[in-house]
Design an enzyme around this catalytic site. Structure first.
Site, short mmCIF file in Angstrom:
data_model
loop_
_atom_site.label_atom_id
_atom_site.label_comp_id
_atom_site.label_asym_id
_atom_site.label_seq_id
_atom_site.Cartn_x
_atom_site.Cartn_y
_atom_site.Cartn_z
N ARG A 63 14.45 73.76 -76.77
CA ARG A 63 15.68 73.03 -77.09
C ARG A 63 15.87 72.94 -78.61
O ARG A 63 16.68 73.66 -79.18
CB ARG A 63 15.63 71.62 -76.46
CG ARG A 63 17.00 70.97 -76.29
CD ARG A 63 17.54 70.29 -77.53
NE ARG A 63 16.68 69.19 -77.99
CZ ARG A 63 16.83 68.61 -79.18
NH1 ARG A 63 17.75 69.03 -80.04
NH2 ARG A 63 16.01 67.64 -79.55
N ASP A 64 15.10 72.10 -79.29
CA ASP A 64 15.29 71.91 -80.73
C ASP A 64 14.96 73.20 -81.49
O ASP A 64 15.57 73.50 -82.52
CB ASP A 64 14.41 70.76 -81.22
CG ASP A 64 14.93 70.15 -82.52
OD1 ASP A 64 15.94 70.64 -83.05
OD2 ASP A 64 14.31 69.18 -83.00
N ASN A 115 10.95 71.89 -86.29
CA ASN A 115 9.91 70.89 -86.03
C ASN A 115 8.60 71.37 -86.62
O ASN A 115 8.40 72.55 -86.85
CB ASN A 115 9.70 70.71 -84.52
CG ASN A 115 10.89 70.09 -83.82
OD1 ASN A 115 11.53 70.71 -83.01
ND2 ASN A 115 11.18 68.86 -84.16
N HIS A 117 9.16 62.28 -83.62
CA HIS A 117 9.75 63.63 -83.67
C HIS A 117 9.80 64.05 -85.14
O HIS A 117 10.55 63.48 -85.92
CB HIS A 117 11.16 63.55 -83.06
CG HIS A 117 11.93 64.83 -83.07
ND1 HIS A 117 11.94 65.70 -82.01
CD2 HIS A 117 12.74 65.39 -84.02
CE1 HIS A 117 12.72 66.74 -82.29
NE2 HIS A 117 13.22 66.57 -83.51
N HIS A 153 9.97 66.92 -88.37
CA HIS A 153 10.32 68.23 -88.93
C HIS A 153 9.51 68.44 -90.20
O HIS A 153 9.18 67.49 -90.91
CB HIS A 153 11.83 68.30 -89.22
CG HIS A 153 12.65 68.46 -87.98
ND1 HIS A 153 13.24 69.65 -87.62
CD2 HIS A 153 12.97 67.58 -87.00
CE1 HIS A 153 13.89 69.50 -86.48
NE2 HIS A 153 13.75 68.25 -86.07
N CYS A 197 18.50 71.70 -86.96
CA CYS A 197 19.60 70.94 -86.36
C CYS A 197 20.90 71.54 -86.89
O CYS A 197 21.10 71.59 -88.09
CB CYS A 197 19.50 69.46 -86.72
SG CYS A 197 20.97 68.51 -86.22
#
Lengths: 298, 298
Positions: A11-12, A246, A204, A206, A237
């Site tokens: 996903r990310d 990430n 979460h 990065h 993002c």
């Protein structure tokens, strides 16, 4: 103690990569993550495919994904339509995002933070009624690309509203990778204070400014051992300028393995998955372990 | 507290880069580092130019370098001939290397660890007689590319021998970038125990496995605030397989600045120096801050 990694690459990771992977390739990515030892995977987001074309196959992907014992699949949702799709697709978890600043929240999901909290409350209630595990993630908890610093008082207010939505888990996100360990310690303590002693917390990270690994250490020292990471360090993002991926899953597997904490992931399998993903994406991923390999080697 | 950065880019940074910079470009690099706020620079090594051609201009460089108030220039030396050259060139400091394992020490400098300690003792004594500040750096203190793990007992023995050489400062080097924060804590405590309470300690980090920034945090938490770093994260070690550059100076400036610790370096000037160096080397440097920029920006 063991660190529990929530794998974000499907996903990310993929949503900000130029190349769009096929559904088949995404199935392979998830399968490789599971083979490496991952037990929670955020596999897609149920959002407008015109805004995030990389996730346009969310429903087909869920149908195509094989099921593995003890492995949970999560989908990111932002509104009722997304939730309906996620539930119909049979996700085990939903991840609802609320961004801590109004400017970023509006750019990300077309509503203010307060409105996003109201939406989150109804999504959490509906998902719970359907027996699905719920996480609310507070984006930009450590800094905003548009508003700059996020004052502690602001974060406290958002934490209170998010806690009131009644999720099963609350995540703080360093969406643009500006956090440092002292800030992790401070803001996780604030989250624990506002959320109370029982709500599971998650972080979460990065690695945009190379603080991701140090922040992961600070989180574990603060008692938060559920960490998001992305194989290869893929991603970013699409709505945050200069965001990068990430923290790489394999970088955390190496770190915590060598610290004696452990992650239940196999380093070699994780590195192999990162190498495979790099070939698929036809780009150079920021992973360190993919270049250097583990240590000691024998 | 403030972290004191020893700038390594002219020596450890450049010695493993494919492109050899001109003496004039090295002068510019050092001047830019000083302008950013650096007060100690390891400018070159006085070693065999056939083995390290990037450092062949050591003597000319020292002649060409302008002097700045309060700024000290160090040269790496490995033997008597190197020391003679360094003293004749007018260095303020020498950095003598002893590698913690016999295999790596032999490959790096043609002698066993015990022999390197004997050499270090005579170099330190001679430099001190000449009024020059002396550092002994223990290479591969956290792991060896040839022998693997370096047992604590082995490091203790090397620490004892190195302390006996009587340096003004003792540095532990993670030459191949395999250390993790728990190991930093453990081995700096060992160094403090063996070296006694008064000998200044210093840490030399590489970011090969993305643990460099986390290790820097652990060092400062352990009371060791003199850290080697390299603008842009340039460099590596020509005799260590898969080694990459030191932790990037600007990554530490960002980290400690945002943690409220400080480095006395200007982040924008440091990033600008990294950008300039990247152009000179015609390669992509691993710096994070060079890509992402500081935060907040206003």
């Amino acid at each position: 103690m063991t660190v529990s990694i929530v794998e974000m690459s499907p996903r990310d990771g993929l949503q900000n990569e130029e190349k769009v992977l096929s559904t088949e390739a995404k199935v392979e990515l998830v399968s490789r993550a599971v083979r490496a030892g991952v037990r929670r995977v955020e596999v897609t987001s149920f959002v407008n495919p015109r805004r995030v074309p990389q996730m346009a196959d969310a429903d087909e992907l869920m149908t195509a994904l094989p099921r593995f014992d003890g492995v949970r699949y999560a989908g990111l949702v932002m509104n009722e339509r997304g939730l309906d799709r996620a539930l119909a697709a049979g996700v085990d978890e939903i991840d609802v995002v609320v961004v801590a600043t109004d400017t970023f929240c509006t750019r990300n999901q077309g509503m203010t933070t307060a409105q996003a909290c109201e939406t989150a409350a109804s999504l959490v209630a509906a998902a719970r009624a359907a027996g699905v595990f719920t996480t609310v993630t507070i984006g930009a908890s450590f800094g905003c690309p548009f508003e700059g610093e996020v004052p502690l008082g602001r974060l406290r207010e958002v934490l209170r509203r998010v806690t009131d939505t009644g999720p099963d888990e609350l995540a703080l996100a360093d969406t643009i990778g500006v956090a440092v360990p002292s800030g992790i310690t401070e803001r996780l303590a604030l989250a624990r204070e506002v959320a109370g002693p029982d709500l599971p917390l998650r972080l979460h990270l990065h690695d945009t400014r190379h603080t991701g690994v140090a922040n992961a250490v600070a989180a574990v020292e603060a008692g938060v051992s559920t960490l998001d990471a992305s194989i290869g360090g893929a991603g970013g993002c699409p709505f945050a300028p200069a965001a990068t991926g990430n923290v790489a899953t394999e970088d955390l597997v190496y770190l915590f393995g060598r610290m004696g904490v452990g992650t239940d992931l196999d380093l070699d399998e994780t590195i192999a998955a990162a190498g495979w993903l790099e070939e698929q994406l036809e780009t150079r991923l920021p992973s360190a372990l993919l270049r250097a390999g583990g240590f000691p080697t024998a």
